[in-house]
Enzyme design. Structure first.
Site, PDB file in Angstrom:
ATOM      1  N   ASP A  43     -48.918  39.044  10.123  1.00  0.00           N
ATOM      2  CA  ASP A  43     -49.937  39.753  10.484  1.00  0.00           C
ATOM      3  C   ASP A  43     -49.898  40.475  11.815  1.00  0.00           C
ATOM      4  O   ASP A  43     -49.802  39.787  12.886  1.00  0.00           O
ATOM      5  CB  ASP A  43     -51.360  38.895  10.649  1.00  0.00           C
ATOM      6  CG  ASP A  43     -52.616  39.752  10.141  1.00  0.00           C
ATOM      7  OD1 ASP A  43     -52.662  40.890  10.333  1.00  0.00           O
ATOM      8  OD2 ASP A  43     -53.596  39.023   9.997  1.00  0.00           O
ATOM      9  N   CYS A  82     -56.183  45.025   8.023  1.00  0.00           N
ATOM     10  CA  CYS A  82     -55.571  43.852   6.998  1.00  0.00           C
ATOM     11  C   CYS A  82     -56.082  43.890   5.505  1.00  0.00           C
ATOM     12  O   CYS A  82     -55.032  43.854   4.868  1.00  0.00           O
ATOM     13  CB  CYS A  82     -56.136  42.484   7.731  1.00  0.00           C
ATOM     14  SG  CYS A  82     -55.457  42.070   9.340  1.00  0.00           S
ATOM     15  N   HIS A 136     -56.750  39.284   2.325  1.00  0.00           N
ATOM     16  CA  HIS A 136     -57.701  39.054   3.226  1.00  0.00           C
ATOM     17  C   HIS A 136     -58.566  38.220   2.620  1.00  0.00           C
ATOM     18  O   HIS A 136     -59.119  38.494   1.501  1.00  0.00           O
ATOM     19  CB  HIS A 136     -57.948  39.990   3.719  1.00  0.00           C
ATOM     20  CG  HIS A 136     -58.795  39.980   4.983  1.00  0.00           C
ATOM     21  ND1 HIS A 136     -60.173  39.708   5.359  1.00  0.00           N
ATOM     22  CD2 HIS A 136     -58.446  40.113   6.286  1.00  0.00           C
ATOM     23  CE1 HIS A 136     -60.566  39.514   6.370  1.00  0.00           C
ATOM     24  NE2 HIS A 136     -59.509  39.874   7.248  1.00  0.00           N
ATOM     25  N   ASP A 332     -48.696  43.469   7.337  1.00  0.00           N
ATOM     26  CA  ASP A 332     -49.576  44.503   6.864  1.00  0.00           C
ATOM     27  C   ASP A 332     -49.650  45.918   7.614  1.00  0.00           C
ATOM     28  O   ASP A 332     -50.165  46.921   7.266  1.00  0.00           O
ATOM     29  CB  ASP A 332     -51.013  43.845   6.637  1.00  0.00           C
ATOM     30  CG  ASP A 332     -51.413  43.047   7.725  1.00  0.00           C
ATOM     31  OD1 ASP A 332     -50.464  42.871   8.686  1.00  0.00           O
ATOM     32  OD2 ASP A 332     -52.596  42.763   7.911  1.00  0.00           O
ATOM     33  N   HIS A 333     -49.662  45.723   8.386  1.00  0.00           N
ATOM     34  CA  HIS A 333     -49.765  47.042   9.043  1.00  0.00           C
ATOM     35  C   HIS A 333     -48.418  47.435   9.455  1.00  0.00           C
ATOM     36  O   HIS A 333     -47.476  46.548   9.672  1.00  0.00           O
ATOM     37  CB  HIS A 333     -50.614  46.874  10.281  1.00  0.00           C
ATOM     38  CG  HIS A 333     -51.813  46.598  10.538  1.00  0.00           C
ATOM     39  ND1 HIS A 333     -52.675  47.511  10.637  1.00  0.00           N
ATOM     40  CD2 HIS A 333     -52.567  45.473  10.521  1.00  0.00           C
ATOM     41  CE1 HIS A 333     -53.623  46.814  10.634  1.00  0.00           C
ATOM     42  NE2 HIS A 333     -53.732  45.606  10.703  1.00  0.00           N
TER      43      HIS A 333
END
Ligand SMILES: *[C@@H]1O[C@H](CO)[C@@H](O)[C@H](O)[C@H]1NC(C)=O
Ligand SMILES: *[C@@H]1O[C@H](CO)[C@@H](O)[C@H](O)[C@H]1NC(C)=O
Ligand SMILES: *[C@@H]1O[C@H](CO)[C@@H](O)[C@H](O)[C@H]1NC(C)=O
Ligand SMILES: *[C@@H]1O[C@H](CO)[C@@H](O)[C@H](O)[C@H]1NC(C)=O
Ligand SMILES: *[C@@H]1O[C@H](CO)[C@@H](O)[C@H](O)[C@H]1NC(C)=O
Length: 490
Positions: A43, A82, A136, A332-333
């Site tokens: 994350d 997220c 999520h 996720d990013h």
């Protein structure tokens, strides 16, 4: 066919939920044996890793994975938040198709009954398992991590997760606080453990069980760190003495940035230690000492996660599963692929690598189609005996483009600018990233019919990444005199 001992390292970028990607395919299997899949999602991990050339970061385990993997240098999340990012890459559809830009709806109800990566593997005979933060939690996965569709067994969540945002950080005053910066003595905190440690243990337990399973497995594990708060075992801080921590080279708000593009990082401001700084909203700068501490704790959190990944990959070796398991690592990013790739390509690529049928391209629109892909299959990168040759023949980064988007509630930074609810979205930023430039238009957006109005422009950005790698010099206004690259004109 993929070659033995090649990995696929899948590094995702950096546009948002602050979450990174790597894929390693250890492909030593005999024809006919189904490959397992281990999908590791971290994350808010940016490219702060040794394998991406960061000299300060200690990430030996991820670097080791990268050393026998395919490392993507230009991987982009489709929305840097997220829940939307995870729903997007796990379904292989763009946020405009999943219609999830916040945390508050379930795509199967809101948009279409789209298949997910684990669902597809499950339907193809795999045992699919979720550990930690994969989807999520909450409405965006129907309070069940999309069970029963995606998973064969009940998803696992570490019990100590509930303390993440509580007062467990010892401050200089000796009291416990809910701080941004939260190095802990693990023996002293509730339950005497941390979520990511619990998740690693559970994943290893599951791998042990799968060792003798007749069916192949798809195991997804989602680590919580380095997402804020930086709650990590304090011994990792020692890897990064404060005096060695560099500052961001470009801390100022760029002069030409349209206000709609500015993220006022409201989530960080809510933490007790940050509140105590009395920062002015939205543009007040963080004192330099505190900037160093934030960076130190981010790096320490990355090293902590790296250690967890090390335990996990050792277990894969110990159970003799390493030669039959595709390891995909993402946020996720890399060996390195310069092509621009999108996280929505994970679905067709993993399917193809595992020898499953690659879902067909989606028609437009595709709300009624349960199984199709909006991303490219990246299989071509694995097809050659010599990956160097592959790069020369097929890795023409000039031909590739990545798209992403980000919603805003207003033209000026306000309390909910970083995470607007759907009903509050008034502007959508759409970005095109090529190897040469990043171009973003911020346009009017109607949250009732999900339509963007490209003639209602609220701001624009254009950065040439060769000469301006940190994207500090917005050339959008200069481009309005007919300068715009041909491919960008509507
Ligand atoms: C993986 O290696 C183990 C021993 O190292 C061997 O028993 C097994 O057959 C191999 N599996 C595949 C799929 O090659
Ligand atoms: C959605 O897809 C799942 C899995 O294929 C299926 O079981 C379910 O019936 C579908 N729901 C609808 C409303 O079509
Ligand atoms: C969401 O979960 C609820 C409660 O378990 C269930 O009744 C409902 O059918 C689920 N939604 C879908 C689309 O499967
Ligand atoms: C900190 O920097 C000094 C001077 O460059 C170096 O000698 C030392 O090894 C660094 N410490 C760590 C932990 O990287
Ligand atoms: C922040 O503001 C409070 C109340 O106005 C004040 O007591 C405190 O000293 C200030 N802290 C700093 C770091 O300026």
């Amino acid at each position: 066919m993929p070659q033995p001992d090649r990995g696929l390292l899948w590094l995702g970028l950096v546009l948002g939920c602050s979450c990174v990607p790597l894929v390693s395919a250890a492909l030593g299997n005999n024809a006919g044996d189904a490959l397992n899949v281990l999908l590791i999602i971290v994350d808010d991990l940016r490219l702060s890793l040794g394998c991406y050339g960061d000299k300060l970061i200690r990430s030996p385990n991820i670097d080791q994975l990268a050393s026998h993997s395919l490392l993507f240098q230009n991987a982009f999340a489709q929305q840097a938040v997220c829940a939307p990012s995870r729903v997007s890459f796990l379904t292989g559809r763009r946020p405009d198709t999943t219609r999830l830009y916040d945390f508050n709806s379930y795509w199967r109800v809101q948009a279409g009954n789209f298949s997910t990566i684990p669902q597809y593997f499950k339907e193809n005979g795999y045992v699919t398992m979720s550990v930690g933060k994969v989807f999520h939690p909450g409405i965006s996965s129907n309070h069940s991590d999309d069970s029963p569709y995606s998973w064969s067994v009940r998803p696992y969540h570490p019990s100590s997760e509930k303390y993440e945002n509580t007062k467990t950080c010892r401050g200089p005053d000796g009291e416990l606080h809910a701080n941004l910066i939260c190095p802990v003595d693990v023996a002293d905190i509730p339950e005497g453990t941390l979520p990511d440690k619990q998740s690693t243990k559970q994943a290893i337990r599951l791998l042990g069980k799968m060792k003798t399973s007749a069916s192949p497995f798809f195991l997804a594990i989602g680590y919580h760190k380095p997402h804020i708060p930086f709650r990590y075992p304090k011994e990792f801080q020692k890897l990064y003495p404060l005096e060695n921590i560099t500052l961001a080279p470009d801390p100022q708000v760029p002069a030409g940035l349209p206000p709609v593009a500015y993220n006022p990082w409201m989530d960080i401001r809510q933490r007790e230690d940050v509140q105590a700084l009395n920062l002015s909203v939205p543009y007040g700068s963080i004192p330099v000492d505190f900037q160093r501490k934030i960076r130190q704790s981010y790096f320490a959190s990355v090293s902590y996660v790296d250690t967890q990944v090390g335990h996990l990959l050792s277990a894969l070796d110990d159970f003799q599963l390493a030669n039959s398991t595709i390891v995909a690592f993402t946020s996720d990013h890399g060996r390195q692929v310069m092509d621009l790739v999108e996280l929505i390509s994970l679905f067709p690529t993993l399917a193809g690598l595992a020898g499953l049928h690659v879902p067909p391209r989606c028609p437009i629109p595709s709300f009624h189609v349960e199984l199709c892909r909006e991303g490219q299959s990246l299989l071509k990168h694995f097809r050659f005996h010599d990956l160097e040759e592959d790069l020369t023949l097929h890795g023409n980064p000039r031909e590739s483009i990545a798209y992403s988007q980000y919603p805003r509630p207003a033209d000026y930074p306000q309390w909910n600018s970083d995470k607007p609810s759907l009903k509050d979205i008034k502007v959508m930023g759409y970005s095109i990233r090529t190897i040469d430039y990043r171009y973003t238009v911020w346009v009017g957006f109607n949250p009732h019919d999900f339509l963007a109005n490209f003639s209602d422009i609220h701001g624009g950005e254009l950065y040439f990444v060769d000469s301006d790698p940190l994207q500090d010099h917005n050339m959008y206004n200069d481009s309005q005199g007919g300068y715009l690259p041909q491919s960008l004109t509507p």
